[in-house]
Design a protein around this motif. Sequence first.
Motif, PDB file in Angstrom:
ATOM      1  N   VAL A 162      -2.076  -3.550  -0.969  1.00  0.00           N
ATOM      2  CA  VAL A 162      -2.302  -3.550   0.476  1.00  0.00           C
ATOM      3  C   VAL A 162      -3.409  -2.566   0.815  1.00  0.00           C
ATOM      4  O   VAL A 162      -3.649  -1.614   0.076  1.00  0.00           O
ATOM      5  CB  VAL A 162      -1.024  -3.190   1.281  1.00  0.00           C
ATOM      6  N   LYS A 163      -4.049  -2.810   1.939  1.00  0.00           N
ATOM      7  CA  LYS A 163      -5.048  -1.878   2.469  1.00  0.00           C
ATOM      8  C   LYS A 163      -4.422  -1.198   3.670  1.00  0.00           C
ATOM      9  O   LYS A 163      -4.028  -1.863   4.627  1.00  0.00           O
ATOM     10  CB  LYS A 163      -6.321  -2.612   2.865  1.00  0.00           C
ATOM     11  N   ALA A 164      -4.328   0.134   3.598  1.00  0.00           N
ATOM     12  CA  ALA A 164      -3.697   0.890   4.678  1.00  0.00           C
ATOM     13  C   ALA A 164      -4.144   2.341   4.593  1.00  0.00           C
ATOM     14  O   ALA A 164      -4.620   2.799   3.555  1.00  0.00           O
ATOM     15  CB  ALA A 164      -2.180   0.794   4.561  1.00  0.00           C
ATOM     16  N   SER A 165      -3.940   3.067   5.701  1.00  0.00           N
ATOM     17  CA  SER A 165      -4.348   4.478   5.718  1.00  0.00           C
ATOM     18  C   SER A 165      -3.160   5.439   5.682  1.00  0.00           C
ATOM     19  O   SER A 165      -3.335   6.628   5.454  1.00  0.00           O
ATOM     20  CB  SER A 165      -5.218   4.765   6.939  1.00  0.00           C
ATOM     21  N   THR A 166      -1.936   4.926   5.931  1.00  0.00           N
ATOM     22  CA  THR A 166      -0.731   5.756   5.852  1.00  0.00           C
ATOM     23  C   THR A 166       0.373   4.958   5.148  1.00  0.00           C
ATOM     24  O   THR A 166       0.271   3.733   5.031  1.00  0.00           O
ATOM     25  CB  THR A 166      -0.207   6.176   7.248  1.00  0.00           C
ATOM     26  N   ILE A 167       1.417   5.648   4.741  1.00  0.00           N
ATOM     27  CA  ILE A 167       2.564   4.974   4.127  1.00  0.00           C
ATOM     28  C   ILE A 167       3.178   3.987   5.114  1.00  0.00           C
ATOM     29  O   ILE A 167       3.480   2.843   4.758  1.00  0.00           O
ATOM     30  CB  ILE A 167       3.604   6.004   3.660  1.00  0.00           C
ATOM     31  N   ALA A 168       3.349   4.392   6.358  1.00  0.00           N
ATOM     32  CA  ALA A 168       3.933   3.511   7.382  1.00  0.00           C
ATOM     33  C   ALA A 168       3.097   2.249   7.559  1.00  0.00           C
ATOM     34  O   ALA A 168       3.641   1.141   7.661  1.00  0.00           O
ATOM     35  CB  ALA A 168       4.071   4.259   8.705  1.00  0.00           C
ATOM     36  N   GLU A 169       1.795   2.409   7.583  1.00  0.00           N
ATOM     37  CA  GLU A 169       0.911   1.252   7.733  1.00  0.00           C
ATOM     38  C   GLU A 169       1.010   0.339   6.507  1.00  0.00           C
ATOM     39  O   GLU A 169       1.023  -0.893   6.633  1.00  0.00           O
ATOM     40  CB  GLU A 169      -0.534   1.708   7.939  1.00  0.00           C
ATOM     41  N   ALA A 170       1.121   0.920   5.328  1.00  0.00           N
ATOM     42  CA  ALA A 170       1.264   0.130   4.103  1.00  0.00           C
ATOM     43  C   ALA A 170       2.539  -0.711   4.155  1.00  0.00           C
ATOM     44  O   ALA A 170       2.534  -1.887   3.797  1.00  0.00           O
ATOM     45  CB  ALA A 170       1.256   1.038   2.878  1.00  0.00           C
ATOM     46  N   LEU A 171       3.626  -0.105   4.612  1.00  0.00           N
ATOM     47  CA  LEU A 171       4.892  -0.839   4.735  1.00  0.00           C
ATOM     48  C   LEU A 171       4.795  -1.933   5.793  1.00  0.00           C
ATOM     49  O   LEU A 171       5.362  -3.010   5.638  1.00  0.00           O
ATOM     50  CB  LEU A 171       6.036   0.121   5.063  1.00  0.00           C
ATOM     51  N   ASP A 172       4.061  -1.647   6.857  1.00  0.00           N
ATOM     52  CA  ASP A 172       3.867  -2.644   7.909  1.00  0.00           C
ATOM     53  C   ASP A 172       3.089  -3.839   7.363  1.00  0.00           C
ATOM     54  O   ASP A 172       3.466  -4.988   7.594  1.00  0.00           O
ATOM     55  CB  ASP A 172       3.159  -2.016   9.105  1.00  0.00           C
ATOM     56  N   VAL A 173       2.018  -3.580   6.625  1.00  0.00           N
ATOM     57  CA  VAL A 173       1.230  -4.664   6.030  1.00  0.00           C
ATOM     58  C   VAL A 173       2.097  -5.455   5.052  1.00  0.00           C
ATOM     59  O   VAL A 173       2.085  -6.690   5.044  1.00  0.00           O
ATOM     60  CB  VAL A 173      -0.035  -4.115   5.331  1.00  0.00           C
ATOM     61  N   LEU A 174       2.873  -4.738   4.241  1.00  0.00           N
ATOM     62  CA  LEU A 174       3.753  -5.400   3.273  1.00  0.00           C
ATOM     63  C   LEU A 174       4.729  -6.336   3.972  1.00  0.00           C
ATOM     64  O   LEU A 174       4.902  -7.488   3.566  1.00  0.00           O
ATOM     65  CB  LEU A 174       4.529  -4.350   2.467  1.00  0.00           C
ATOM     66  N   THR A 175       5.373  -5.862   5.039  1.00  0.00           N
ATOM     67  CA  THR A 175       6.383  -6.687   5.711  1.00  0.00           C
ATOM     68  C   THR A 175       5.770  -7.764   6.603  1.00  0.00           C
ATOM     69  O   THR A 175       6.445  -8.733   6.930  1.00  0.00           O
ATOM     70  CB  THR A 175       7.378  -5.827   6.504  1.00  0.00           C
ATOM     71  N   GLN A 176       4.522  -7.611   6.981  1.00  0.00           N
ATOM     72  CA  GLN A 176       3.845  -8.702   7.687  1.00  0.00           C
ATOM     73  C   GLN A 176       3.497  -9.815   6.699  1.00  0.00           C
ATOM     74  O   GLN A 176       3.604 -10.994   7.019  1.00  0.00           O
ATOM     75  CB  GLN A 176       2.575  -8.204   8.373  1.00  0.00           C
ATOM     76  N   THR A 177       3.096  -9.416   5.500  1.00  0.00           N
ATOM     77  CA  THR A 177       2.752 -10.381   4.460  1.00  0.00           C
ATOM     78  C   THR A 177       4.002 -11.062   3.903  1.00  0.00           C
ATOM     79  O   THR A 177       3.983 -12.243   3.588  1.00  0.00           O
ATOM     80  CB  THR A 177       1.993  -9.679   3.311  1.00  0.00           C
ATOM     81  N   HIS A 178       5.085 -10.296   3.798  1.00  0.00           N
ATOM     82  CA  HIS A 178       6.357 -10.801   3.260  1.00  0.00           C
ATOM     83  C   HIS A 178       7.471 -10.461   4.258  1.00  0.00           C
ATOM     84  O   HIS A 178       8.215  -9.499   4.074  1.00  0.00           O
ATOM     85  CB  HIS A 178       6.643 -10.178   1.891  1.00  0.00           C
TER      86      HIS A 178
END
Length: 94
Positions: free
Chosen positions: A21-37
């Motif tokens: 994932v491309k993200a700038s914080t851990i929270a953003e990474a989790l958000d991208v992950l859960t948007q994708t899955h």
Amino acid sequence: MTIFIPTPLRTYAGGQDRVEVKASTIAEALDVLTQTHPELRKHLFSSEGRLRAFVNLYVNDEDVRYLPEKELTPITATDTLSIIPSIAGGRANE
């Protein structure tokens, strides 16, 4: 960032053991992950949007709970995030 998916949750991540994932914080990474899955969201977060108590996160082998900024900790593309579900149970000694 590479997010490592534990075996019990891989079904909800298309069978993948890791997701980039491309993200700038851990929270953003989790958000991208859960948007994708999207199916992962209910396994990682409560209905109030908080990380479930039994889900442990480690960024580069450091427990996120003990980082000063916790989920708001900045990350880079070379960082790794491991999702580790707590395991309880067992058998009492006889």
